[in-house]
Design an enzyme around this catalytic site. Structure first.
Site, short mmCIF file in Angstrom:
data_model
loop_
_atom_site.label_atom_id
_atom_site.label_comp_id
_atom_site.label_asym_id
_atom_site.label_seq_id
_atom_site.Cartn_x
_atom_site.Cartn_y
_atom_site.Cartn_z
N GLY A 253 -15.95 87.34 -18.54
CA GLY A 253 -16.58 88.54 -19.09
C GLY A 253 -15.78 89.05 -20.27
O GLY A 253 -15.05 88.30 -20.91
N GLY A 254 -15.91 90.33 -20.53
CA GLY A 254 -15.25 90.93 -21.70
C GLY A 254 -13.86 91.45 -21.37
O GLY A 254 -13.50 91.63 -20.20
N ARG A 256 -12.63 94.42 -21.76
CA ARG A 256 -12.58 95.75 -21.13
C ARG A 256 -12.57 95.61 -19.60
O ARG A 256 -11.69 96.15 -18.93
CB ARG A 256 -13.80 96.59 -21.57
N VAL A 257 -13.51 94.85 -19.08
CA VAL A 257 -13.55 94.68 -17.62
C VAL A 257 -12.40 93.77 -17.18
O VAL A 257 -11.85 93.94 -16.09
CB VAL A 257 -14.93 94.15 -17.16
N GLU A 275 -11.44 84.57 -18.24
CA GLU A 275 -12.18 83.82 -19.25
C GLU A 275 -12.90 84.84 -20.12
O GLU A 275 -13.98 85.32 -19.77
CB GLU A 275 -13.18 82.86 -18.59
N CYS A 310 -19.72 82.86 -25.76
CA CYS A 310 -18.31 83.16 -26.06
C CYS A 310 -17.71 82.15 -27.01
O CYS A 310 -16.76 82.46 -27.72
CB CYS A 310 -17.52 83.18 -24.75
P1 NAD Z 1 -18.61 92.22 -18.68
O1 NAD Z 1 -17.16 92.16 -18.77
O2 NAD Z 1 -19.29 93.48 -19.04
O3 NAD Z 1 -19.14 91.84 -17.20
C1 NAD Z 1 -18.69 90.73 -16.48
C2 NAD Z 1 -18.73 91.01 -14.99
O4 NAD Z 1 -17.96 92.16 -14.69
C3 NAD Z 1 -20.12 91.26 -14.42
O5 NAD Z 1 -20.26 90.51 -13.23
C4 NAD Z 1 -20.13 92.75 -14.11
O6 NAD Z 1 -20.90 93.07 -12.98
C5 NAD Z 1 -18.68 93.06 -13.86
N1 NAD Z 1 -18.33 94.43 -14.26
C6 NAD Z 1 -18.83 95.12 -15.30
N2 NAD Z 1 -18.26 96.34 -15.37
C7 NAD Z 1 -17.38 96.42 -14.36
C8 NAD Z 1 -16.48 97.43 -13.90
N3 NAD Z 1 -16.39 98.60 -14.50
N4 NAD Z 1 -15.73 97.18 -12.83
C9 NAD Z 1 -15.81 95.98 -12.20
N5 NAD Z 1 -16.66 95.00 -12.59
C10 NAD Z 1 -17.43 95.20 -13.64
O7 NAD Z 1 -19.06 91.04 -19.60
P2 NAD Z 1 -20.49 90.68 -20.03
O8 NAD Z 1 -21.05 91.69 -20.94
O9 NAD Z 1 -21.27 90.32 -18.81
O10 NAD Z 1 -20.20 89.33 -20.86
C11 NAD Z 1 -19.87 89.31 -22.22
C12 NAD Z 1 -18.44 88.96 -22.45
O11 NAD Z 1 -18.05 87.83 -21.70
C13 NAD Z 1 -18.18 88.57 -23.89
O12 NAD Z 1 -16.99 89.15 -24.34
C14 NAD Z 1 -18.05 87.06 -23.85
O13 NAD Z 1 -17.29 86.51 -24.90
C15 NAD Z 1 -17.40 86.87 -22.54
N6 NAD Z 1 -17.64 85.54 -22.03
C16 NAD Z 1 -16.59 84.69 -21.88
C17 NAD Z 1 -16.81 83.40 -21.44
C18 NAD Z 1 -15.68 82.41 -21.26
O14 NAD Z 1 -15.90 81.42 -20.59
N7 NAD Z 1 -14.51 82.65 -21.82
C19 NAD Z 1 -18.11 82.99 -21.14
C20 NAD Z 1 -19.15 83.88 -21.29
C21 NAD Z 1 -18.92 85.16 -21.73
#
Ligand code: NAD
Length: 543
Positions: A253-254, A256-257, A275, A310
């Site tokens: 994910g991103g 921030r999380v 990741e 990503c």
């Molecule tokens: P995100 O970080 O918002 O969410 C990812 C996960 O975290 C989700 O399952 C969500 O339910 C959970 N989540 C969200 N807010 C939360 C909180 N406050 N507390 C606990 N859990 C929480 O990311 P996104 O918007 O789903 O994805 C986009 C990001 O992911 C981009 O930055 C992208 O580059 C990155 N990404 C990385 C890869 C990699 O393999 N490196 C692959 C795909 C996406």
């Protein structure tokens, strides 16, 4: 907010009294384009709404709170401790079931991906289904080898002895996934975790609700539920899970999380793989086969989940002289791939939801950026589509250059000399991937040596992830930890160091009293000095 309440209330009347994970409810949830997390305002307003008007969400919250999460982890830990997940047979059975699950439900998976992202069938097939099948097959083929302890040499001072590295499962692990490749990025880490013999909880992304639901239904049916479980949900459910003690957390994910995950993990000293994403640059040299380069850039941008990837190209750096030629070639290539009217093409995914649509529109409509658009910028909110958009020389302090774009917008920055791009990239946070297009061998070498990033591809985009011998992961702000192929197995294993000795050859040398003779002999043995050993044994000394 008033409109939102009305819409949600009308949905609520349909959804009330349904199970908390109800599929239609989730569809309504998405149709209303609620983004529960990235906007704190929206998020808090939404929770307020939940409390007053949506008892079903309250029910959903109650049904998976920290207490439920604790009980789930306890059950999984008991099952893990029973030893069932450690056996080669169990691991193989699960991997075979995952493979069969994908084979038997391909259509359902493709439909879910289409529903969540408008993902073209071929893209779903190649980037999600095929990748997962390859991962499962490789794990099945290699598992015995991966599980075999690795022999290690021991020193003469420990003679007789032998040593080995034993890969043992970590225990109960949590996989938190994202929405852009929701099937692949959920199951690929699970395959690694299962191959390594762990019990797993998977938490897919609520922003891809159809895929999340399919994952929950299928895994429940195909794999050992006592050790592999899906928890669907959003922030509340993930937070409940994060309160628990895990043996590893694998988060995609991103940033921030990612920080939230790392903070929660620190409390229990839990190791974490992050990741994450970032801004992946592509440097385009003038010494290049422009037709091929442009096709591959388009493939890695707009034909890869429409830029919501990503590892997609976030921005291009090229020379001032070459930029007009590159833009013309991109314009022609885009027309060839997606036609004159890009909204007519069925070969690009749509933007995931209205929140992200508005975010992307905001990036291109920023004052200091809107006059830099050289192609595209048409938008249609009803279809959640934005045309492939190219911007030239946007300022470095613009939003589009400050944050990860994650959509169909492509800024092109120019430099006098192509090597100036290295410094431009290195000045920013380390990207997940850096791309270079060039036929110049010297430039390729310099790029690899001087640019720091999670990974690299020269003269192509995105497909580097299909090479399972290459580890996948970020560095610095783009993440920590690795997976894919054997690296997935290792990520979810502990490398246990084991030394074997027999009772033979127990020299008194190492034990007190430490006489001068013993000390001489001991020092000679430790330093591997054969001549010194002989002298010491004969009672002679060079001192
Ligand atoms: P995100 O970080 O918002 O969410 C990812 C996960 O975290 C989700 O399952 C969500 O339910 C959970 N989540 C969200 N807010 C939360 C909180 N406050 N507390 C606990 N859990 C929480 O990311 P996104 O918007 O789903 O994805 C986009 C990001 O992911 C981009 O930055 C992208 O580059 C990155 N990404 C990385 C890869 C990699 O393999 N490196 C692959 C795909 C996406």
């Amino acid at each position: 907010m008033a409109t939102l309440s009305v819409v949600m209330l009308s949905n609520w009347s349909n959804c009330c009294n349904r199970p908390s994970g109800d599929y239609k409810f989730r569809q309504a949830y998405r149709r209303n384009n609620l983004h529960l997390r990235q906007s704190s305002h929206l998020s808090s307003s939404f929770h307020c709404l939940c409390a007053t008007t949506l008892p079903v969400l309250e029910e959903q919250k109650r049904t998976f709170d920290a207490e439920r999460a604790a009980s789930l982890v306890k059950d999984l830990r008991n099952n893990f401790r029973s030893g069932r997940t450690k056996s080669y047979e169990w691991r193989v059975a699960q991997l075979q079931s995952i493979l069969r699950m994908i084979d038997e439900n391909e259509k359902m998976i493709i439909e879910a991906l289409y529903e969540d992202l408008g993902k073209p069938e071929l893209e779903s097939f190649t980037a999600e289904i095929t990748m997962l099948k390859s991962s499962s097959k490789e794990a099945l083929e290699q598992l015995k080898r991966w599980m075999t302890p690795e022999k290690v040499k021991t020193s003469i001072s420990l003679y007789p002895s032998s040593a080995e590295i034993v890969s043992e499962p970590l225990g109960v692990v949590l996989v938190i996934s994202t929405w852009n490749f929701p099937f692949l990025l959920s199951l690929d880490p699970v395959i690694g975790a299962v191959a390594a013999g762990n019990a797993v909880v998977l938490k897919p992304s609520e922003l891809a609700p159809a895929t999340s639901s399919v994952l929950a239904k299928l895994l429940e049916k195909y794999v050992d539920r006592s050790a592999i479980t899906v928890v669907e949900g959003a922030v509340a459910e993930t937070s409940a899970l994060l309160e628990q003690k895990w043996d590893k957390i694998f988060f995609t994910g991103g940033g921030r999380v990612g920080r939230i995950v790392l903070t929660a993990a620190a409390k229990h000293l839990t190791p974490v793989v992050l990741e994450l994403g970032g801004k992946c640059p592509a440097v385009v040299d003038s010494n290049v086969n422009i037709e091929v380069a442009v096709r591959r850039i388009i493939a890695g941008k707009w034909a890869c989940n429409n830029g919501q990837a990503c590892i997609g190209v976030d921005y291009i750096i090229t020379t001032k002289d070459f930029a007009p030629k590159l833009i013309d070639a991109l314009r022609n290539g885009l027309e060839e791939f997606f036609g004159k009217d890009p909204f007519e093409s069925k070969d690009r995914s749509r933007i995931v939801n209205s929140f992200h649509f508005k975010r992307l529109v905001g990036l291109m409509d920023e004052d200091k950026v809107s006059d830099k658009i050289v192609l595209g910028a048409q938008r249609d909110e009803s279809q959640l589509q934005i045309a492939p958009t190219i911007l030239l020389n946007v300022p470095e302090d613009s939003l589009i250059m400050q944050e990860e774009i994650f959509g169909p917008l492509l800024p092109i920055l120019t430099v006098d000399n192509v090597e100036d791009s290295f410094e431009m990239i290195n000045e920013k946070s380390k990207p997940l991937v850096a791309y270079l297009f060039s036929d110049d061998e010297q430039l390729k070498k310099k790029f690899v040596q001087n640019v720091s990033s999670g990974g690299m591809a020269i003269n192509d985009t995105v497909i580097q992830v299909s090479v399972s011998g290459l580890p996948f992961g970020g560095v610095g702000e783009s993440g920590m930890g690795l997976y894919h192929g054997k690296f997935s197995f290792e990520t979810f294993s502990h490398k246990k160091a084991v030394l074997y000795r027999s009772f033979a050859g127990d020299s008194s040398l190492r034990y007190p009293p430490y006489t001068p003779e013993k000390q001489k002999l001991f020092k000679a043995v430790i330093s591997g000095n054969i001549f010194g050993i002989i002298l010491a044994l004969l009672g002679w000394s060079r001192d």
